[in-house]
Design a protein around this motif. Sequence first.
Motif, PDB file in Angstrom:
ATOM      1  N   TYR A   1     -32.952 -12.036  -2.078  1.00 22.85           N
ATOM      2  CA  TYR A   1     -34.090 -12.730  -2.679  1.00 22.85           C
ATOM      3  C   TYR A   1     -33.696 -14.105  -3.206  1.00 22.85           C
ATOM      4  O   TYR A   1     -34.438 -15.086  -3.034  1.00 22.85           O
ATOM      5  CB  TYR A   1     -34.698 -11.894  -3.804  1.00 22.85           C
ATOM      6  CG  TYR A   1     -35.423 -10.673  -3.290  1.00 22.85           C
ATOM      7  CD1 TYR A   1     -36.552 -10.803  -2.491  1.00 22.85           C
ATOM      8  CD2 TYR A   1     -34.959  -9.396  -3.581  1.00 22.85           C
ATOM      9  CE1 TYR A   1     -37.208  -9.695  -2.000  1.00 22.85           C
ATOM     10  CE2 TYR A   1     -35.615  -8.284  -3.097  1.00 22.85           C
ATOM     11  CZ  TYR A   1     -36.734  -8.434  -2.312  1.00 22.85           C
ATOM     12  OH  TYR A   1     -37.385  -7.333  -1.820  1.00 22.85           O
ATOM     13  N   ILE A   2     -32.536 -14.180  -3.845  1.00 24.05           N
ATOM     14  CA  ILE A   2     -32.087 -15.466  -4.373  1.00 24.05           C
ATOM     15  C   ILE A   2     -31.887 -16.463  -3.236  1.00 24.05           C
ATOM     16  O   ILE A   2     -32.290 -17.630  -3.334  1.00 24.05           O
ATOM     17  CB  ILE A   2     -30.793 -15.292  -5.200  1.00 24.05           C
ATOM     18  CG1 ILE A   2     -31.066 -14.470  -6.462  1.00 24.05           C
ATOM     19  CG2 ILE A   2     -30.191 -16.642  -5.568  1.00 24.05           C
ATOM     20  CD1 ILE A   2     -29.814 -14.026  -7.202  1.00 24.05           C
ATOM     21  N   PHE A   3     -31.271 -15.998  -2.145  1.00 28.98           N
ATOM     22  CA  PHE A   3     -31.055 -16.891  -1.004  1.00 28.98           C
ATOM     23  C   PHE A   3     -32.389 -17.317  -0.389  1.00 28.98           C
ATOM     24  O   PHE A   3     -32.551 -18.478  -0.003  1.00 28.98           O
ATOM     25  CB  PHE A   3     -30.167 -16.215   0.047  1.00 28.98           C
ATOM     26  CG  PHE A   3     -29.794 -17.119   1.175  1.00 28.98           C
ATOM     27  CD1 PHE A   3     -28.967 -18.213   0.971  1.00 28.98           C
ATOM     28  CD2 PHE A   3     -30.278 -16.884   2.450  1.00 28.98           C
ATOM     29  CE1 PHE A   3     -28.619 -19.056   2.008  1.00 28.98           C
ATOM     30  CE2 PHE A   3     -29.944 -17.726   3.498  1.00 28.98           C
ATOM     31  CZ  PHE A   3     -29.111 -18.814   3.282  1.00 28.98           C
ATOM     32  N   GLY A   4     -33.340 -16.414  -0.327  1.00 22.46           N
ATOM     33  CA  GLY A   4     -34.668 -16.754   0.192  1.00 22.46           C
ATOM     34  C   GLY A   4     -35.344 -17.830  -0.645  1.00 22.46           C
ATOM     35  O   GLY A   4     -35.913 -18.788  -0.106  1.00 22.46           O
ATOM     36  N   VAL A   5     -35.268 -17.699  -1.959  1.00 26.05           N
ATOM     37  CA  VAL A   5     -35.860 -18.705  -2.850  1.00 26.05           C
ATOM     38  C   VAL A   5     -35.120 -20.034  -2.705  1.00 26.05           C
ATOM     39  O   VAL A   5     -35.731 -21.107  -2.727  1.00 26.05           O
ATOM     40  CB  VAL A   5     -35.865 -18.211  -4.316  1.00 26.05           C
ATOM     41  CG1 VAL A   5     -36.333 -19.295  -5.266  1.00 26.05           C
ATOM     42  CG2 VAL A   5     -36.737 -16.972  -4.457  1.00 26.05           C
ATOM     43  N   SER A   6     -33.810 -19.956  -2.511  1.00 34.63           N
ATOM     44  CA  SER A   6     -33.032 -21.179  -2.285  1.00 34.63           C
ATOM     45  C   SER A   6     -33.511 -21.905  -1.037  1.00 34.63           C
ATOM     46  O   SER A   6     -33.645 -23.132  -1.039  1.00 34.63           O
ATOM     47  CB  SER A   6     -31.547 -20.832  -2.152  1.00 34.63           C
ATOM     48  OG  SER A   6     -30.797 -21.956  -1.811  1.00 34.63           O
ATOM     49  N   LEU A   7     -33.773 -21.163   0.021  1.00 33.59           N
ATOM     50  CA  LEU A   7     -34.278 -21.784   1.252  1.00 33.59           C
ATOM     51  C   LEU A   7     -35.665 -22.385   1.051  1.00 33.59           C
ATOM     52  O   LEU A   7     -35.967 -23.459   1.585  1.00 33.59           O
ATOM     53  CB  LEU A   7     -34.299 -20.761   2.387  1.00 33.59           C
ATOM     54  CG  LEU A   7     -32.942 -20.319   2.927  1.00 33.59           C
ATOM     55  CD1 LEU A   7     -33.123 -19.231   3.984  1.00 33.59           C
ATOM     56  CD2 LEU A   7     -32.171 -21.490   3.485  1.00 33.59           C
ATOM     57  N   VAL A   8     -36.492 -21.703   0.276  1.00 26.26           N
ATOM     58  CA  VAL A   8     -37.842 -22.221   0.008  1.00 26.26           C
ATOM     59  C   VAL A   8     -37.766 -23.516  -0.788  1.00 26.26           C
ATOM     60  O   VAL A   8     -38.489 -24.479  -0.494  1.00 26.26           O
ATOM     61  CB  VAL A   8     -38.702 -21.159  -0.726  1.00 26.26           C
ATOM     62  CG1 VAL A   8     -39.985 -21.756  -1.272  1.00 26.26           C
ATOM     63  CG2 VAL A   8     -39.009 -19.995   0.207  1.00 26.26           C
ATOM     64  N   THR A   9     -36.883 -23.586  -1.777  1.00 28.82           N
ATOM     65  CA  THR A   9     -36.774 -24.824  -2.559  1.00 28.82           C
ATOM     66  C   THR A   9     -36.188 -25.955  -1.708  1.00 28.82           C
ATOM     67  O   THR A   9     -36.600 -27.109  -1.853  1.00 28.82           O
ATOM     68  CB  THR A   9     -35.936 -24.629  -3.836  1.00 28.82           C
ATOM     69  OG1 THR A   9     -34.653 -24.116  -3.491  1.00 28.82           O
ATOM     70  CG2 THR A   9     -36.631 -23.692  -4.811  1.00 28.82           C
ATOM     71  N   LEU A  10     -35.258 -25.629  -0.821  1.00 28.47           N
ATOM     72  CA  LEU A  10     -34.729 -26.653   0.083  1.00 28.47           C
ATOM     73  C   LEU A  10     -35.821 -27.149   1.019  1.00 28.47           C
ATOM     74  O   LEU A  10     -35.952 -28.353   1.265  1.00 28.47           O
ATOM     75  CB  LEU A  10     -33.548 -26.101   0.877  1.00 28.47           C
ATOM     76  CG  LEU A  10     -32.850 -27.070   1.818  1.00 28.47           C
ATOM     77  CD1 LEU A  10     -32.308 -28.276   1.071  1.00 28.47           C
ATOM     78  CD2 LEU A  10     -31.739 -26.362   2.580  1.00 28.47           C
ATOM     79  N   PHE A  11     -36.636 -26.229   1.526  1.00 27.56           N
ATOM     80  CA  PHE A  11     -37.762 -26.608   2.377  1.00 27.56           C
ATOM     81  C   PHE A  11     -38.732 -27.505   1.618  1.00 27.56           C
ATOM     82  O   PHE A  11     -39.219 -28.510   2.151  1.00 27.56           O
ATOM     83  CB  PHE A  11     -38.480 -25.347   2.888  1.00 27.56           C
ATOM     84  CG  PHE A  11     -39.708 -25.633   3.686  1.00 27.56           C
ATOM     85  CD1 PHE A  11     -39.617 -26.015   5.013  1.00 27.56           C
ATOM     86  CD2 PHE A  11     -40.967 -25.544   3.108  1.00 27.56           C
ATOM     87  CE1 PHE A  11     -40.756 -26.292   5.756  1.00 27.56           C
ATOM     88  CE2 PHE A  11     -42.105 -25.820   3.835  1.00 27.56           C
ATOM     89  CZ  PHE A  11     -41.994 -26.192   5.171  1.00 27.56           C
ATOM     90  N   SER A  12     -39.012 -27.173   0.361  1.00 24.51           N
ATOM     91  CA  SER A  12     -39.912 -27.984  -0.468  1.00 24.51           C
ATOM     92  C   SER A  12     -39.365 -29.394  -0.648  1.00 24.51           C
ATOM     93  O   SER A  12     -40.110 -30.379  -0.573  1.00 24.51           O
ATOM     94  CB  SER A  12     -40.111 -27.341  -1.839  1.00 24.51           C
ATOM     95  OG  SER A  12     -40.652 -26.056  -1.705  1.00 24.51           O
ATOM     96  N   SER A  13     -38.071 -29.490  -0.870  1.00 22.37           N
ATOM     97  CA  SER A  13     -37.439 -30.789  -1.019  1.00 22.37           C
ATOM     98  C   SER A  13     -37.587 -31.625   0.251  1.00 22.37           C
ATOM     99  O   SER A  13     -37.909 -32.806   0.196  1.00 22.37           O
ATOM    100  CB  SER A  13     -35.959 -30.600  -1.353  1.00 22.37           C
ATOM    101  OG  SER A  13     -35.284 -31.824  -1.377  1.00 22.37           O
TER     102      SER A  13
END
Length: 147
Positions: A95-107
């Motif tokens: 889950y943490i890695f998934g959220v990390s990918l989402v924040t990178l995508f947002s950036s």
Amino acid sequence: MMEITINTPALLFPAITLIMLAYTNRFLALSARIRALHDEYLGGAKEKHIIGQIKNLRSRINLIRYMQMFSVISFLLCIFCIYAIYKGWLHWAHYIFGVSLVTLFSSLLLSLIEINKSTKALELELSDIEELSESNLFKDIFRREDE
């Protein structure tokens, strides 16, 4: 669920740091441009395009702030993910890695928006040249340099 190892989030470290470096370079270039336009404005050149550029630069600075924020959050989440994997909390690590990918995508999405705004700023700069107002994508791609 797929197996996640420490190498998975660690692969994002160089990508995120390079993106953050690019964002910092954009920020520094915008800072210099804002200072130059501010000096022009205070020097009495209160032309319409200067005010429009300053407004555009203000919104771009805000976008870059959020781009950097999401990149830092993504980086921190990768670190937390590695810690979770180290402790054996694989369920949380996913889950943490998934959220990390989402924040990178947002950036990156915000970066795309900022690039679009930067082209609008260049159009504002060149708006006083009448011949440029008739350009479009296909003409620009197939135009020869001597034209």
